[in-house]
Write a protein that holds these residues in place. Structure first.
Motif, PDB file in Angstrom:
ATOM      1  N   ILE A 179       3.499  17.125  40.249  1.00 56.22           N
ATOM      2  CA  ILE A 179       2.794  18.165  40.992  1.00 56.22           C
ATOM      3  C   ILE A 179       1.431  18.450  40.370  1.00 56.22           C
ATOM      4  O   ILE A 179       0.420  18.581  41.074  1.00 56.22           O
ATOM      5  N   VAL A 180       1.387  18.553  39.042  1.00 57.18           N
ATOM      6  CA  VAL A 180       0.116  18.708  38.325  1.00 57.18           C
ATOM      7  C   VAL A 180       0.069  17.622  37.243  1.00 57.18           C
ATOM      8  O   VAL A 180       0.488  17.854  36.108  1.00 57.18           O
ATOM      9  N   PRO A 181      -0.409  16.436  37.578  1.00 54.07           N
ATOM     10  CA  PRO A 181      -0.425  15.334  36.611  1.00 54.07           C
ATOM     11  C   PRO A 181      -1.248  15.664  35.368  1.00 54.07           C
ATOM     12  O   PRO A 181      -2.191  16.464  35.413  1.00 54.07           O
ATOM     13  N   ALA A 182      -0.897  15.026  34.264  1.00 54.99           N
ATOM     14  CA  ALA A 182      -1.593  15.260  32.995  1.00 54.99           C
ATOM     15  C   ALA A 182      -3.092  14.998  33.116  1.00 54.99           C
ATOM     16  O   ALA A 182      -3.901  15.637  32.433  1.00 54.99           O
ATOM     17  N   ALA A 183      -3.480  14.075  33.985  1.00 58.57           N
ATOM     18  CA  ALA A 183      -4.893  13.724  34.134  1.00 58.57           C
ATOM     19  C   ALA A 183      -5.731  14.859  34.699  1.00 58.57           C
ATOM     20  O   ALA A 183      -6.965  14.810  34.641  1.00 58.57           O
ATOM     21  N   THR A 184      -5.081  15.905  35.228  1.00 56.18           N
ATOM     22  CA  THR A 184      -5.835  17.032  35.798  1.00 56.18           C
ATOM     23  C   THR A 184      -6.072  18.147  34.784  1.00 56.18           C
ATOM     24  O   THR A 184      -6.738  19.127  35.104  1.00 56.18           O
ATOM     25  N   ALA A 185      -5.531  18.026  33.580  1.00 59.35           N
ATOM     26  CA  ALA A 185      -5.631  19.108  32.590  1.00 59.35           C
ATOM     27  C   ALA A 185      -7.063  19.279  32.101  1.00 59.35           C
ATOM     28  O   ALA A 185      -7.861  18.332  32.087  1.00 59.35           O
ATOM     29  N   CYS A 186      -7.369  20.480  31.678  1.00 57.29           N
ATOM     30  CA  CYS A 186      -8.660  20.752  31.044  1.00 57.29           C
ATOM     31  C   CYS A 186      -8.761  19.944  29.751  1.00 57.29           C
ATOM     32  O   CYS A 186      -7.817  19.921  28.957  1.00 57.29           O
ATOM     33  N   PHE A 237      -9.657  18.461  39.115  1.00 62.15           N
ATOM     34  CA  PHE A 237      -8.929  18.122  40.333  1.00 62.15           C
ATOM     35  C   PHE A 237      -9.185  16.690  40.795  1.00 62.15           C
ATOM     36  O   PHE A 237      -8.431  16.166  41.620  1.00 62.15           O
ATOM     37  N   ASP A 238     -10.216  16.042  40.250  1.00 66.44           N
ATOM     38  CA  ASP A 238     -10.390  14.620  40.547  1.00 66.44           C
ATOM     39  C   ASP A 238      -9.404  13.760  39.767  1.00 66.44           C
ATOM     40  O   ASP A 238      -9.354  12.537  39.943  1.00 66.44           O
ATOM     41  N   GLY A 239      -8.583  14.396  38.916  1.00 67.92           N
ATOM     42  CA  GLY A 239      -7.528  13.686  38.205  1.00 67.92           C
ATOM     43  C   GLY A 239      -6.272  13.479  39.040  1.00 67.92           C
ATOM     44  O   GLY A 239      -5.377  12.722  38.642  1.00 67.92           O
ATOM     45  N   PHE A 240      -6.182  14.136  40.191  1.00 69.79           N
ATOM     46  CA  PHE A 240      -5.065  13.880  41.091  1.00 69.79           C
ATOM     47  C   PHE A 240      -5.228  12.480  41.692  1.00 69.79           C
ATOM     48  O   PHE A 240      -6.357  12.056  41.981  1.00 69.79           O
ATOM     49  N   PRO A 241      -4.136  11.767  41.913  1.00 66.73           N
ATOM     50  CA  PRO A 241      -4.248  10.468  42.580  1.00 66.73           C
ATOM     51  C   PRO A 241      -4.951  10.608  43.925  1.00 66.73           C
ATOM     52  O   PRO A 241      -4.792  11.620  44.620  1.00 66.73           O
ATOM     53  N   GLU A 242      -5.718   9.595  44.292  1.00 65.45           N
ATOM     54  CA  GLU A 242      -6.477   9.653  45.536  1.00 65.45           C
ATOM     55  C   GLU A 242      -5.564   9.901  46.732  1.00 65.45           C
ATOM     56  O   GLU A 242      -5.902  10.661  47.646  1.00 65.45           O
TER      57      GLU A 242
END
Length: 330
Positions: free
Chosen positions: A284-291, A157-162
């Motif tokens: 909504i769920v950016p790629a940077a938040t993936a496992c 969840f720290d992969g979401f934009p600030e």
């Protein structure tokens, strides 16, 4: 939001209002799913479409109804997979019961999802979409499974934009006192957050709908998708608190601290076929938040479009079916 986004363009404002009114007044034909309820736990049901062999269980998000995976006769991932000979099941989370106030996300996994799976004849493949994928990963660490699929599922969840995390945290801070009085999180609170992630596009799509031909396939598709997006049961207070405070704010899954069923949820440690679907254009769920694990399938679709859009069959449905047939169901 509409007023703010159109303040310098009167023509755009009028088209957006026209499209909104057209959507509100449109005729609707409700479609019933071609599935039977085969198990129940609290308000949640397990729906079986058809097929035999190893069961594949699709787990939708708690946010918005499960029907996005079986939206219409023309747009149904469930029906497509059935046509490929796959034994398809879908979780319907239902409407929270009066005593469910404190049932959190982890509680939904422990007290709803796992009981739905306990009487299956063999270990299932779990495939979760959005927050359902996060929950599927937690469940896969608590019961025997034959495979795991996470489709546009947030984990880090720290992969979401600030800016997004600040927006969501602020939304929860404002809504929490009301939600605590109600005992649940209304769908309207969640939907306003989604709108805020991309307000311009939200207004643009209604303005474009003003020009859609009456009773065209384009118009019917828009109405069906928007009805789905604007419907949904409330979240329990416990699920809302866990989602906003433990996941979005504290990033417990991504930092290895999310406890579900007395264990740290860790999909990296699950030794079964693992498909991880992410999109570089998902806001909504950016790629940077993936496992950061599993066999990755990269798409270029929006969060909802990857399931029901014009490219969904080619980009997601077909490769997902092939992965299931080749890696999990042999």
């Amino acid at each position: 939001m509409l007023w703010r986004e159109t303040q310098n363009d009167t023509v755009f404002r009028l088209r957006a209002l026209e499209g909104l009114r057209k959507y509100q007044n449109a005729k609707r034909n409700r479609r019933l799913p071609k599935a039977d309820s085969v198990a129940q736990a609290g308000a949640a049901r397990l729906l079986h479409y058809r097929g035999a062999g190893k069961p594949v269980i699709f787990i939708p998000s708690l946010i918005n109804p499960h029907m996005v995976l079986d939206l219409s006769d023309r747009t149904s991932l469930m029906e497509y997979l059935c046509s490929r000979g796959i034994n398809v099941h879908l979780v319907d989370w239902g409407i929270p019961l009066a005593g469910d106030r404190e049932l959190g996300l982890s509680g939904h996994v422990e007290q709803r999802l796992l009981p739905l799976l306990k009487d299956l004849p063999e270990p299932p493949v779990l495939v979760g979409y959005c927050l359902g994928g996060t929950m599927a990963a937690a469940a896969a660490g608590l019961t025997e499974v034959a495979g795991l699929g996470m489709v546009a599922a947030p984990w880090a969840f720290d992969g979401f934009p600030e800016k997004t995390r600040e927006l969501i945290t602020g939304l929860w801070t404002k809504a929490k006192p009301m939600c605590e009085r109600l005992g649940y999180v209304p769908m309207e609170v969640l939907q306003s957050g989604f709108w805020s992630l991309d307000p311009t596009r939200t207004i643009q799509k209604y303005a474009a709908f003003a020009d859609a031909k009456e009773d065209s396939e384009e118009a019917r598709s828009f109405i069906t998708v928007e009805d789905w997006a604007n419907e949904g049961a409330p979240l329990t207070l416990g699920a809302g608190r866990e989602l906003f405070e433990q996941l979005y704010t504290a990033n417990e899954p991504g930092s290895g601290r999310w406890m579900v069923g007395g264990k740290i949820a860790d999909p990296v440690a699950i030794k079964v076929p693992f498909l991880n679907v992410l999109s570089e254009t998902d806001k909504i769920v950016p790629a940077a938040t993936a496992c950061p694990a599993g066999r990755q399938l990269h798409l270029s679709s929006g969060h909802v479009g990857m399931i029901v859009g014009g490219k969904a069959r080619r980009q997601l449905w077909e490769p997902l079916a092939e992965w299931l047939l080749q890696s999990c169901l042999r």
